[in-house]
Design an enzyme around this catalytic site. Structure first.
Site, short mmCIF file in Angstrom:
data_model
loop_
_atom_site.label_atom_id
_atom_site.label_comp_id
_atom_site.label_asym_id
_atom_site.label_seq_id
_atom_site.Cartn_x
_atom_site.Cartn_y
_atom_site.Cartn_z
N ASP A 182 0.83 -1.21 0.00
CA ASP A 182 0.00 0.00 0.00
C ASP A 182 0.86 1.27 0.00
O ASP A 182 2.03 1.23 0.39
CB ASP A 182 -0.86 0.06 1.27
CG ASP A 182 -1.94 -1.00 1.28
OD1 ASP A 182 -1.96 -1.87 0.39
OD2 ASP A 182 -2.77 -0.96 2.22
N HIS A 335 3.84 -2.18 3.00
CA HIS A 335 3.86 -0.81 2.45
C HIS A 335 5.11 -0.57 1.62
O HIS A 335 6.19 -1.03 1.98
CB HIS A 335 3.78 0.20 3.61
CG HIS A 335 2.51 0.11 4.38
ND1 HIS A 335 2.37 -0.72 5.48
CD2 HIS A 335 1.30 0.69 4.21
CE1 HIS A 335 1.13 -0.62 5.95
NE2 HIS A 335 0.45 0.23 5.19
ZN LIG Z 1 -2.25 3.03 3.51
#
Ligand SMILES: [Zn+2]
Length: 377
Positions: A182, A335
């Site tokens: 993400d 991430h």
């Molecule tokens: Zn996020």
């Protein structure tokens, strides 16, 4: 050509909206995960130790914007201290304030919105004729971790951020344990792309509109490498705290940034902080999109927390434990906006999951990659 793009987008959205609730894809999803009816399902639910929502390094990102101001102030007073802050910032994701948009604002978007440039972190709501406000579930707005309203505890709301509740069309696991990333694209995504290429592995990247327009070349490269691009909103707001119009704005602008860069309309959506309930789902479905959650959160962003609650070794151990517990099934949340979390992702890819084959989200569920892909203009 471009002007047909937006019209076609609307058509596709409208069609997929009609089709979605009864699509074979939704049924196959339910079957695949053994969810026999459309009843919401609570999984992994333990109110005593539930960590209510996942966060992300983006918290630090937006703190970094404030830190930019702090640096300016500190430069006037205390150089040692400001150097310290700058060192800290090198660990942070790129602040949107310091990277102006690189992607030209397309003419078809000017024609449709009347605007001439990409919005800031609070995008304007642009009405879309395929969105029916009567179909949006009427549920209370709530801030992150504020879950005391009884309706949020009920299947009526089916809140994932409050109680890990998932609906029939949420994706939250995968037959083969697979990483997802993400908050990109970011300059650090490139390192991840190289590692994935060497392993011949495709992954799913949930991208932010504000980052796509700043790093469009990284987005295009990710796409060209065969990775699946999903939406992670325009600017990483906690959606349950927003009005319906603000939620629509977060989704539509993210789609337009993806379309302007990758010539496609996304199918897969990851809500920031896992913030989703049936109000947000009832909007998302009108875009023809589905939520992708997770059953393993690395909490990699906690490494950046000065309290040192979590480091690389903790994450590797937890991933390994999860893999063994779930017999190599699952969706891992990571991430790619920060070098340190990218390095963790690469270590998991190469050494923790090793030769294990990973799947993209559409491959996990037998779904489509994108709602629509356009020819290059
Ligand atoms: Zn996020």
């Amino acid at each position: 050509m471009k002007k047909f793009k937006i019209i076609l987008s609307i058509l596709i959205f409208s069609i997929s909206n009609v089709v979605l609730s009864l699509s074979p894809e939704s049924y196959s999803l339910s079957k695949r995960f053994g969810i026999s009816s459309f009843k919401p399902k609570l999984f992994n639910f333990n109110p005593n130790d539930h960590q209510s929502t996942s966060s992300s390094p983006l918290n630090n990102n937006f703190n970094a914007i404030n830190n930019d101001e702090a640096i300016t102030k500190n430069n006037n007073n205390n150089n040692d201290n400001s150097e310290h802050i700058i060192n800290q910032l090198s660990e942070m994701p790129p602040s949107p304030m310091r990277f102006p948009p690189k992607l030209p604002f397309p003419k078809w978007l000017t024609d449709f919105t009347g605007l001439k440039e990409w919005p800031d972190l609070n995008p304007p709501y642009i009405p879309l004729d395929f969105i029916n406000f009567n179909k949006i579930e009427d549920l209370p707005i709530h801030k992150q971790s504020q879950c005391s309203n009884p309706i949020l505890r009920s299947p009526i709301a089916c809140s994932f951020d409050c109680f890990n509740c998932v609906e029939f069309d949420d994706i939250y696991t995968c037959p083969k344990i697979s990483q997802t990333f993400d908050d990109g694209p970011s300059p650090h995504t490139k390192k991840l792309l190289n590692a994935l290429k060497q392993k011949n592995t495709k992954t799913t990247l949930f991208t932010l509109g504000v980052n796509i327009i700043r790093f469009p070349e990284i987005y295009k490269e990710s796409l060209a490498e065969g990775h699946i691009m999903g939406s992670h909103t325009w600017s990483h707001k906690f959606l349950p705290s927003l009005t319906n119009q603000e939620i629509i704005a977060q989704i539509e602008w993210s789609i337009w940034a993806m379309n302007a860069t990758g010539n496609h309309l996304p199918k897969w959506f990851r809500p920031p902080y896992g913030g989703i309930d049936n109000r947000i789902r009832s909007i998302l479905r009108q875009f023809g999109m589905q939520a992708v959650l997770w059953d393993f959160d690395t909490f990699d962003w906690k490494m950046l927390d000065n309290s040192n609650l979590r480091n690389e070794k903790d994450i590797y151990k937890d991933v390994l434990d999860f893999k063994n517990l779930k017999q190599s099934k699952g969706i891992i949340l990571e991430h790619d906006a920060i070098l340190r979390t990218v390095d963790v992702g690469i270590e998991i890819l190469n050494n923790i999951l090793g030769d294990h084959e990973q799947l993209t989200i559409p491959k996990c569920v037998g779904g489509i990659d994108y709602i629509k892909t356009f020819d290059n203009p």
